[in-house]
Design a protein around this motif. Sequence first.
Motif, mmCIF file in Angstrom:
data_model
loop_
_atom_site.group_PDB
_atom_site.id
_atom_site.type_symbol
_atom_site.label_atom_id
_atom_site.label_comp_id
_atom_site.label_asym_id
_atom_site.label_seq_id
_atom_site.Cartn_x
_atom_site.Cartn_y
_atom_site.Cartn_z
ATOM 1 N N LYS A 251 0.824 -1.215 0.000
ATOM 2 C CA LYS A 251 0.000 0.000 0.000
ATOM 3 C C LYS A 251 0.855 1.261 0.000
ATOM 4 O O LYS A 251 0.623 2.182 -0.785
ATOM 5 N N VAL B 52 -4.434 5.450 2.488
ATOM 6 C CA VAL B 52 -4.088 4.135 3.014
ATOM 7 C C VAL B 52 -4.390 4.179 4.500
ATOM 8 O O VAL B 52 -3.876 5.047 5.219
ATOM 9 N N TRP C 237 -4.252 -5.698 -7.516
ATOM 10 C CA TRP C 237 -5.108 -4.645 -6.999
ATOM 11 C C TRP C 237 -6.445 -4.657 -7.739
ATOM 12 O O TRP C 237 -6.473 -4.710 -8.964
#
Length: 162
Positions: free
Chosen positions: A3, A134, A157
């Motif tokens: 991330k 995030v 993703w």
Amino acid sequence: CGKSTLLQVLAGRLAPRAGRVERNVRQAWLDQRLAGFDGPGSALERIQDACRQRPEAELRTRLAQLGLGAATLATPCDALSGGERLKLALALALLADEPARLLLLDEPGNHLDLAALEALEAMLRSWRGALVVVSHDEAFLAALALDERLEATPDGWQRRPF
């Protein structure tokens, strides 16, 4: 699962392994450590450098609304707490003469108490730019009323509705 690395690629700090990233708007990347806020300059000096078109009284008012009072503004940036650095970084990104239109936030709630977290949520909900956040805090993410989320899956993703 990558991330923070994804944010670094979006911010142009890392090159993607494949393909390319196009950034057509001014962005601000606020990493977890807020490393760009080290050094001896005061919080007020730092924001005045970035916000030359705004009068000092307006800057002080806006910063006070974020919980950065007069004593904090006189403090050298390297002596600020993590929460104070985050507030200053957000103020710089949003109030600058050329404000960011894309905020890349890496765990922005990590250093905040409940009142500051709620103020951050309100600020980000009212902001009219793009936002990539995030966070492991599902309540915080839900409070932001985001449209979509990226989830790391075994297939890579995936974009999903929030």
